[in-house]
Write a protein that holds these residues in place. Sequence first.
Motif, PDB file in Angstrom:
ATOM      1  N   ALA A 178       0.844  -1.201   0.000  1.00 45.13           N
ATOM      2  CA  ALA A 178       0.000   0.000   0.000  1.00 45.13           C
ATOM      3  C   ALA A 178       0.879   1.250   0.000  1.00 45.13           C
ATOM      4  O   ALA A 178       1.980   1.259   0.555  1.00 45.13           O
ATOM      5  CB  ALA A 178      -0.910   0.002   1.222  1.00 45.13           C
ATOM      6  N   ASP A 179       0.394   2.298  -0.623  1.00 50.16           N
ATOM      7  CA  ASP A 179       1.081   3.594  -0.649  1.00 50.16           C
ATOM      8  C   ASP A 179       1.247   4.092   0.790  1.00 50.16           C
ATOM      9  O   ASP A 179       0.321   4.014   1.591  1.00 50.16           O
ATOM     10  CB  ASP A 179       0.240   4.580  -1.468  1.00 50.16           C
ATOM     11  N   ARG A 180       2.425   4.590   1.119  1.00 51.97           N
ATOM     12  CA  ARG A 180       2.682   5.064   2.485  1.00 51.97           C
ATOM     13  C   ARG A 180       1.801   6.243   2.882  1.00 51.97           C
ATOM     14  O   ARG A 180       1.648   6.526   4.060  1.00 51.97           O
ATOM     15  CB  ARG A 180       4.158   5.452   2.653  1.00 51.97           C
ATOM     16  N   ASP A 181       1.234   6.935   1.930  1.00 53.96           N
ATOM     17  CA  ASP A 181       0.357   8.069   2.226  1.00 53.96           C
ATOM     18  C   ASP A 181      -1.093   7.639   2.425  1.00 53.96           C
ATOM     19  O   ASP A 181      -1.939   8.461   2.772  1.00 53.96           O
ATOM     20  CB  ASP A 181       0.422   9.100   1.093  1.00 53.96           C
ATOM     21  N   GLN A 182      -1.400   6.366   2.203  1.00 55.56           N
ATOM     22  CA  GLN A 182      -2.766   5.866   2.351  1.00 55.56           C
ATOM     23  C   GLN A 182      -2.796   4.759   3.390  1.00 55.56           C
ATOM     24  O   GLN A 182      -1.876   3.941   3.476  1.00 55.56           O
ATOM     25  CB  GLN A 182      -3.276   5.342   1.017  1.00 55.56           C
ATOM     26  N   ALA A 183      -3.853   4.737   4.176  1.00 54.58           N
ATOM     27  CA  ALA A 183      -3.997   3.721   5.205  1.00 54.58           C
ATOM     28  C   ALA A 183      -4.059   2.329   4.560  1.00 54.58           C
ATOM     29  O   ALA A 183      -4.630   2.152   3.489  1.00 54.58           O
ATOM     30  CB  ALA A 183      -5.268   3.967   6.003  1.00 54.58           C
ATOM     31  N   ALA A 202      -5.516  -1.740  11.947  1.00 52.10           N
ATOM     32  CA  ALA A 202      -5.761  -0.805  13.041  1.00 52.10           C
ATOM     33  C   ALA A 202      -4.441  -0.187  13.504  1.00 52.10           C
ATOM     34  O   ALA A 202      -3.443  -0.878  13.635  1.00 52.10           O
ATOM     35  CB  ALA A 202      -6.437  -1.536  14.195  1.00 52.10           C
ATOM     36  N   GLY A 203      -4.433   1.109  13.706  1.00 57.75           N
ATOM     37  CA  GLY A 203      -3.247   1.796  14.169  1.00 57.75           C
ATOM     38  C   GLY A 203      -2.286   2.187  13.065  1.00 57.75           C
ATOM     39  O   GLY A 203      -1.175   2.653  13.338  1.00 57.75           O
ATOM     40  N   CYS A 204      -2.659   2.031  11.800  1.00 56.52           N
ATOM     41  CA  CYS A 204      -1.785   2.397  10.693  1.00 56.52           C
ATOM     42  C   CYS A 204      -1.480   3.890  10.782  1.00 56.52           C
ATOM     43  O   CYS A 204      -2.398   4.715  10.826  1.00 56.52           O
ATOM     44  CB  CYS A 204      -2.440   2.075   9.352  1.00 56.52           C
ATOM     45  N   PRO A 205      -0.183   4.270  10.843  1.00 52.79           N
ATOM     46  CA  PRO A 205       0.168   5.685  10.973  1.00 52.79           C
ATOM     47  C   PRO A 205      -0.231   6.532   9.775  1.00 52.79           C
ATOM     48  O   PRO A 205      -0.308   7.750   9.870  1.00 52.79           O
ATOM     49  CB  PRO A 205       1.683   5.681  11.161  1.00 52.79           C
TER      50      PRO A 205
END
Length: 113
Positions: free
Chosen positions: A99-104, A108-111
């Motif tokens: 997944a793209d680091r800018d998208q969740a 749960a708890g994904c920064p």
Amino acid sequence: MHDLLFTVPGDEFPFTASVVVHVDGPRHVVRRTAGGDVHEVECTADDVDRVVDEALEALLAPIQVCRACGTPSASPDFTAVFERMHYICFHFEFEHGDADRDQACGLAGCPAG
């Protein structure tokens, strides 16, 4: 015969702590000193990488540097819970997937969320 000397970053001579790797043919000796304490391990060529890694971790343990981004961490759970990484670094390295680091990523708890 070869020797390698590792010291704590910023420490000046005389060093307060160090790791010396001595290789003389098939004989490998890794010596870690901290203050007056000396810990020495003789090992084989097959084990020297692991022994040196353990000695360097012990040398830098008080500093607790994240092995992913290289910055210090003050968290007491830093070394055991997240494999010597900040939670964010650990998440992006092992849990976030493709997944793209800018998208969740959906966990749960994904920064990124």
